[in-house]
Motif scaffolding. Structure first.
Motif: not given
Length: 390
Positions: A169-181
């Motif tokens: 999901q698009k929002d999951n990708v956005a959240n985990q991008r922040e998380h990983l960074n």
């Protein structure tokens, strides 16, 4: 006015008000007024809010602009729906305005803590060297086999590729991008209190994050006597890229798993097969059946991971909740999260296969029976065995 009054003037007022309300309910009047009202409000919102924020761009809050553009998109959807319902055309001026809003929406992306969109280069938190190092590392997608019909955009990173290939999901990708960074940046700055001017992710920082994330997965592989699918390429320049892929994949699985997080070994099983697919795609393996490059078995359709992987497993949990009479039945006659997760502590779990076989024991529903032998069979199937991983 006094509702108990029965004077002549009051009765005349009530009668005229009733006639007015009936006239306002005329569909021909509503059709025109609603469409005009929506278009008028859209223009008002764009001029009074969005343009006002843009004119003060140096002082405006990035989050406010992001919210304003998101709101404008929703308003346009409502406006378009109202006009279509009443067979009316949207004004050309509004269509041009919406086109500009859409372009800006792609720039001002919603975020929680860390803005990583194209217009956030001067944001205070993004200027930190450790943040820049992680962003640069994640945007290294050289050699990735993107689908032919994929519309690539500037600033794409490893998580975007995983979304396209596996259908997260698009929002999951956005959240985990922040998380990983943030995970990588926090470890990076602790190990390098005075980072270099040239942003480059420290390999040891990535190793620390991977060690924590994959600790349980490696124990699971060892317990079941399975080889880990955290395979690394022979080329040193591609090792960091591959490590970031595995880390991002695990976080995306975890982020979208919802209640399956209560079944950590089930997540290990899912990751085990998806990591195998990732390495197969990067290695350029070719399918013997089609002669084309290997693709994920569940495809990259929109929300494919949620619909084809998470939902079927969760449906088993939901059925168990119904059979247990919301926890009122005997504990020995029902399966909870721990019992279902116990299945993935046995090599029997590999009978599910990948793609998962819907006719396997795990997915088959249990029906109530008056037959004594069937009851004993069900009871035997539900015996709980506590295993301690030492």
């Amino acid at each position: 006015m006094d509702p108990t009054s029965s004077g002549r003037g009051v009765r005349q007022f009530k009668t005229s008000l009733l006639h007015l309300l009936e006239r306002e309910n005329d569909p021909t009047l509503i059709k025109k007024s609603d469409a005009r009202e929506m278009q008028s409000f859209y223009r008002h919102y764009h001029s009074k809010y969005i343009q006002a924020l843009q004119s003060a761009a140096d002082k405006a809050d990035h989050a406010q602009l992001t919210k304003a553009y998101e709101t404008a998109n929703v308003l346009f959807e409502v406006l378009k729906a109202v006009n279509q319902t009443h067979s009316m055309e949207v004004d050309e001026e509004i269509l041009e305005t919406h086109e500009k809003v859409t372009q800006k929406t792609e720039i001002y992306l919603p975020y929680n803590i860390l803005p990583i969109d194209r217009d956030s280069a001067n944001h205070a938190i993004v200027r930190y060297p450790e943040i820049q190092a992680t962003v640069v590392a994640l945007r290294d997608t050289r050699g990735f086999p993107w689908p032919v019909d994929c519309k690539k955009k500037s600033g794409e990173d490893i998580l975007d590729w995983l979304q396209v290939m596996f259908g997260f999901q698009k929002d999951n990708v956005a959240n985990q991008r922040e998380h990983l960074n943030l995970l990588l940046a926090n470890v990076h700055i602790r190990q390098n209190p005075e980072p270099d001017q040239q942003p480059k992710l420290d390999e040891s920082a990535l190793n620390v994050v991977m060690k924590k994330l994959f600790k349980n997965y490696k124990k699971w592989c060892k317990y079941l006597d399975q080889k880990s699918n955290l395979w690394l390429p022979p080329i040193p320049q591609e090792v960091q890229q591959c490590k970031l892929l595995y880390t991002g994949l695990y976080l995306l699985i975890w982020g979208e798993a919802a209640n399956l997080r209560f079944m950590p070994e089930c997540l290990c099983y899912i990751f085990h097969h998806m990591a195998f697919e990732v390495y197969g795609m990067l290695a350029g393996n070719v399918s013997l059946m089609t002669g084309e490059n290997v693709r994920p078995v569940y495809g990259g359709d929109e929300e494919a991971f949620l619909r084809k992987v998470v939902t079927p497993i969760y449906n088993v949990i939901a059925k168990e909740a119904v059979w247990s009479k919301l926890g009122k039945s005997k504990h020995s006659q029902r399966r909870n999260y721990d019992d279902l997760n116990e299945y993935f502590w046995s090599v029997d779990c590999f009978r599910l296969g990948w793609p998962m076989r819907t006719d396997s024991d795990f997915f088959c529903g249990r029906l109530k029976s008056n037959n004594e032998s069937e009851k004993k069979s069900i009871a035997k199937h539900l015996v709980k065995v506590d295993r301690l991983l030492k």
